[in-house]
Every structure is written in structure tokens, then in C-alpha cells.
Design an enzyme around this catalytic site. Structure first.
Site, PDB file in Angstrom:
ATOM      1  N   GLY A  49       7.645   8.761   0.175  1.00  0.00           N
ATOM      2  CA  GLY A  49       6.469   9.232   0.908  1.00  0.00           C
ATOM      3  C   GLY A  49       6.221   8.589   2.255  1.00  0.00           C
ATOM      4  O   GLY A  49       5.747   9.235   3.177  1.00  0.00           O
ATOM      5  N   ASP A 108      -4.026   5.161  -3.287  1.00  0.00           N
ATOM      6  CA  ASP A 108      -4.774   6.047  -4.187  1.00  0.00           C
ATOM      7  C   ASP A 108      -5.366   5.196  -5.305  1.00  0.00           C
ATOM      8  O   ASP A 108      -6.373   4.531  -5.114  1.00  0.00           O
ATOM      9  CB  ASP A 108      -3.812   7.135  -4.691  1.00  0.00           C
ATOM     10  CG  ASP A 108      -4.468   8.163  -5.595  1.00  0.00           C
ATOM     11  OD1 ASP A 108      -5.704   8.196  -5.669  1.00  0.00           O
ATOM     12  OD2 ASP A 108      -3.737   8.944  -6.236  1.00  0.00           O
ATOM     13  N   ASP A 164       4.189  14.673  -1.194  1.00  0.00           N
ATOM     14  CA  ASP A 164       4.818  15.826  -1.827  1.00  0.00           C
ATOM     15  C   ASP A 164       4.053  16.288  -3.054  1.00  0.00           C
ATOM     16  O   ASP A 164       3.286  15.548  -3.668  1.00  0.00           O
ATOM     17  CB  ASP A 164       6.239  15.464  -2.298  1.00  0.00           C
ATOM     18  CG  ASP A 164       6.204  14.535  -3.502  1.00  0.00           C
ATOM     19  OD1 ASP A 164       5.594  13.452  -3.392  1.00  0.00           O
ATOM     20  OD2 ASP A 164       6.756  14.895  -4.569  1.00  0.00           O
TER      21      ASP A 164
HETATM   22  P1  IMP Z   1      -1.241   4.895  -6.365  1.00  0.00           P
HETATM   23  O1  IMP Z   1      -0.264   4.111  -7.152  1.00  0.00           O
HETATM   24  O2  IMP Z   1      -2.110   5.756  -7.240  1.00  0.00           O
HETATM   25  O3  IMP Z   1      -2.063   4.102  -5.364  1.00  0.00           O
HETATM   26  O4  IMP Z   1      -0.457   5.980  -5.578  1.00  0.00           O
HETATM   27  C1  IMP Z   1       0.410   5.662  -4.608  1.00  0.00           C
HETATM   28  C2  IMP Z   1       1.509   6.674  -4.503  1.00  0.00           C
HETATM   29  O5  IMP Z   1       1.222   7.907  -5.144  1.00  0.00           O
HETATM   30  C3  IMP Z   1       1.672   7.004  -3.052  1.00  0.00           C
HETATM   31  O6  IMP Z   1       2.668   6.181  -2.505  1.00  0.00           O
HETATM   32  C4  IMP Z   1       2.094   8.445  -3.066  1.00  0.00           C
HETATM   33  O7  IMP Z   1       3.499   8.518  -3.096  1.00  0.00           O
HETATM   34  C5  IMP Z   1       1.534   9.006  -4.331  1.00  0.00           C
HETATM   35  N1  IMP Z   1       0.288   9.768  -4.075  1.00  0.00           N
HETATM   36  C6  IMP Z   1      -0.967   9.332  -4.175  1.00  0.00           C
HETATM   37  N2  IMP Z   1      -1.846  10.286  -3.830  1.00  0.00           N
HETATM   38  C7  IMP Z   1      -1.111  11.369  -3.506  1.00  0.00           C
HETATM   39  C8  IMP Z   1      -1.458  12.702  -3.048  1.00  0.00           C
HETATM   40  O8  IMP Z   1      -2.616  13.087  -2.852  1.00  0.00           O
HETATM   41  N3  IMP Z   1      -0.403  13.532  -2.832  1.00  0.00           N
HETATM   42  C9  IMP Z   1       0.899  13.173  -3.012  1.00  0.00           C
HETATM   43  N4  IMP Z   1       1.257  11.939  -3.418  1.00  0.00           N
HETATM   44  C10 IMP Z   1       0.253  11.050  -3.671  1.00  0.00           C
HETATM   45 MG    MG Z   2       4.687   6.765  -2.351  1.00  0.00          MG
END
Ligand code: IMP
Ligand code: MG
Length: 186
Positions: A49, A108, A164
Site C-alpha cells: 500500500g 487504521d 486496494d
Molecule cells: P491497521 O493495521 O488496521 O492500522 O491497517 C493498516 C493497513 O491496513 C494499511 O497499511 C492498509 O494496507 C490497510 N488498510 C487500512 N484501511 C484501509 C482502507 O480503507 N482501504 C484499504 N486498505 C486499508
Molecule cells: Mg498496508
């Protein structure tokens, strides 16, 4: 199975191309100022990403100061919910006593960054800072200090500019909401 490239999957535009460019310019300035005269900084970019974001960011920075490495950290496995089980594939990068900058495109739940930062800390970097382009407006499951943030975005599943849905739509030059009602199962 419905047609995969249904245009209705691309919903409302949340961040335009112009806004992205402006924001990256500002972030590049902040990062350069923050590191001052430091040299030989190790930037670790979380794939897939953050690749696009990192490319654009380093285009604006004096890249000679940064060694740029890419690691794979995946928490979504094709769905729209983070399951937090990070699969970190780290090549042979020397981290000990280095100034490390971890780069992801979106903060996120925090599970990915927290996990990656904890793992990197075990290897005793001199400093470790974090940089994300987007901060999703959501209750974090793992809070972590982010040193450089581009902008806040609403709690929606987003696509484009590296983000994605099932490995699609990363190449959109803007960031849009995924139209969940039109999603397909495969
Ligand atoms: P976390 O571990 O929930 O903080 O998410 C981090 C990873 O999830 C990011 O590096 C993204 O690759 C993916 N991600 C989080 N939110 C989104 C979204 O809205 N769309 C697509 N990928 C996401
Ligand atoms: Mg990511």
C-alpha cells in the site's frame, strides 16, 4: 460472480489528486526539517500500500540521505476488516543504531504499525519514527505515536493511491470510498 471491474465500486472521491500532491509537499518539508543534518536514515516502506506514497514523498526529499527498503506487512488478507495478524517478511536490513523511519499509507486500527514498530525495536535502532499519509478517524485498537501525518480521513473503506480492495484500485490517482453495496465475493 458479478463483473469484477464494476465502476460502481468506486464511490465518492475523498481526496483529490491536487490535495494529495499538496499534502505530500508539506510532509516532505516536515520530514526534512525534523531530520536536520542526520544522514544514512533507513526508511522502511510497508508494502504494497505505501509504495506509491513513498515514491511521491521521496521524489520531494533529498533521497541521498535515505536508504529505502520495502517490507511486506499484510493485515487485511483481501477483506475490508483488519485482522491484525501481521505477516512481516523482513529482508536482511541492518537496523541496529540506525535512525529508522517507518512509512505506511494509512493508520487504521493501528495493529500493523504497532506490530512492525515493536518488531523493529527489538533490533535496537537509534531512533524510530513513523509516517503515515492518512489517519483514519476510528477508535484505535493499538495506539502508537505517529510522527508525521498527512491528513485525517473518515472511517470508510478507501481505495486508490495505493489502497486496494482485493488487490484492485491501487492505481487510482485519487482516493475514493469503496462502494460496499457493490462489492463482490470471489
Ligand atoms: P491497521 O493495521 O488496521 O492500522 O491497517 C493498516 C493497513 O491496513 C494499511 O497499511 C492498509 O494496507 C490497510 N488498510 C487500512 N484501511 C484501509 C482502507 O480503507 N482501504 C484499504 N486498505 C486499508
Ligand atoms: Mg498496508
Amino acid at each position: 460472480m458479478p463483473e469484477i471491474d464494476t465502476p460502481e465500486l468506486v464511490g465518492e472521491v475523498i481526496v483529490s489528486e491536487e490535495k494529495i500532491a499538496e499534502c505530500i509537499e508539506a510532509m516532505a518539508g516536515q520530514i526534512e526539517t525534523s531530520y536536520g543534518n542526520a544522514d544514512n536514515i533507513l526508511a522502511i516502506v510497508l508494502l504494497e500500500g505505501a509504495r506509491q506514497f513513498a515514491n511521491d514523498l521521496f521524489e520531494k526529499i533529498d533521497t541521498g540521505k535515505f536508504e529505502i527498503q520495502y517490507i511486506s506487512a499484510n493485515s487485511y488478507y483481501g477483506g475490508t476488516q483488519s485482522i491484525g495478524n501481521v505477516n512481516l517478511q523482513q529482508p536482511e536490513i541492518s537496523i541496529k543504531n540506525r535512525d529508522v523511519l517507518v512509512i505506511d499509507e494509512i493508520y487504521d486500527t493501528g495493529l500493523t504499525l504497532k506490530n512492525v514498530v515493536e518488531k523493529l525495536k527489538e533490533q535496537q535502532p537509534k531512533s524510530i519514527r513513523t509516517c503515515v499519509f492518512l489517519d483514519k478517524d476510528v477508535e484505535k485498537q493499538q495506539k502508537i505515536e505517529i510522527d508525521f501525518v498527512g491528513m485525517k480521513v473518515p472511517n470508510k473503506f478507501l481505495i486508490g493511491y495505493g489502497l486496494d480492495y482485493k488487490e484492485r484500485y491501487r492505481e487510482l490517482p485519487y482516493i475514493a470510498e469503496l462502494n460496499q453495496s457493490a462489492t463482490f465475493t470471489s
